[in-house]
Write a protein that holds these residues in place. Structure first.
Motif, PDB file in Angstrom:
ATOM      1  N   ARG A  79       0.817  -1.212   0.000  1.00 58.28           N
ATOM      2  CA  ARG A  79       0.000   0.000   0.000  1.00 58.28           C
ATOM      3  C   ARG A  79       0.851   1.263   0.000  1.00 58.28           C
ATOM      4  NH1 ARG A  79      -4.283  -0.778   4.675  1.00 58.28           N
ATOM      5  NH2 ARG A  79      -3.688  -2.948   4.768  1.00 58.28           N
ATOM      6  N   TRP A 124      -7.798  -5.123  -6.134  1.00 60.39           N
ATOM      7  CA  TRP A 124      -6.591  -4.946  -5.315  1.00 60.39           C
ATOM      8  C   TRP A 124      -6.929  -4.289  -3.986  1.00 60.39           C
ATOM      9  CZ3 TRP A 124      -4.419  -0.549  -3.246  1.00 60.39           C
ATOM     10  CH2 TRP A 124      -3.164  -0.722  -2.623  1.00 60.39           C
ATOM     11  N   SER A 127      -5.909  -6.369  -0.751  1.00 60.19           N
ATOM     12  CA  SER A 127      -4.820  -5.837   0.074  1.00 60.19           C
ATOM     13  C   SER A 127      -5.255  -5.480   1.494  1.00 60.19           C
ATOM     14  CB  SER A 127      -4.221  -4.586  -0.596  1.00 60.19           C
ATOM     15  OG  SER A 127      -5.167  -3.523  -0.592  1.00 60.19           O
TER      16      SER A 127
END
Length: 214
Positions: free
Chosen positions: A150, A206, A210
């Motif tokens: 991230r 994503w 994540s």
């Protein structure tokens, strides 16, 4: 620009209905129809429509495999595919989006949402039926490939990603973040490069994979 659309469904009644909806729009036209997945792939490659509408369960080749062949990660110049089906099973949705589809609609979503999905796909965006969006994305647990951490994204880029994952349009993102539309597009372009994502669906996936949305 006229949005050229290819329809692939094994039911003639469904193809006729979709054709009537698409052809009634001033900026759209149906350029081809297919009753099975194999013909859908051949027509898609020959006609190169702006948007393909594929059913999942078709003879000779299902819509998921057809999508992978014309829009998958290995396709050098992928087409834009919207899956339109009566089945909302998570594995179908997941397989379609991983195979390169830019949208997933249920057949009972209605004409307005179908038209919106076609326009979104033609414009580089994506649309997933609201009834399955969050449920689907929350279940995307295993990334298809290693994803950047991230901290590879800036704070503002993460803000944009969160809103994309919530299904917001570019205009809505600009309004919520009090920035210009061009700024949103710039952030999205940067995010796509950093994540190696090809479209908004992969960005949204994503975000959930994540843990950003949890």
């Amino acid at each position: 620009m006229t949005i050229r659309v290819l329809i692939a469904d094994d039911q003639e009644m469904v193809r006729t209905g979709f054709r009537m909806i698409i052809d009634s729009q001033p900026d759209m036209e149906v350029v081809g129809e297919a009753a099975d997945g194999d013909r859908a792939v051949r027509l898609a490659r020959r006609l190169r429509p702006e948007v393909c509408l594929f059913d999942i369960r078709m003879p000779r080749m299902d819509g998921l495999e057809a999508t992978r062949l014309v829009a998958g990660p290995e396709v050098p110049d992928p087409l834009r595919v919207v899956i339109v089906t009566t089945f909302e099973m998570d594995e179908y949705v997941y397989g379609a989006l991983r195979g390169g589809a830019t949208g997933f609609l249920l057949k009972d979503a209605g004409p307005a949402l179908l038209v919106e999905a076609v326009r979104a796909a033609a414009g580089g965006g994506s649309l997933v039926s609201p009834s399955i969006t969050v449920r689907l994305l929350e279940r995307l647990a295993v990334p298809a490939r290693p994803a950047p951490p991230r901290d590879a994204l800036t704070g503002r880029e993460l803000d944009v990603v969160r809103l994309v994952a919530r299904g917001r349009t570019n205009d809505e993102i600009a309004a919520e973040l009090f920035v210009s539309l061009s700024t949103v597009k710039t952030h999205l372009g940067s995010v796509q490069r950093k994540l190696g994502a090809r479209n908004r669906v992969e960005i949204a996936a994503w975000a959930w994979e994540s843990g950003l949305m949890r």
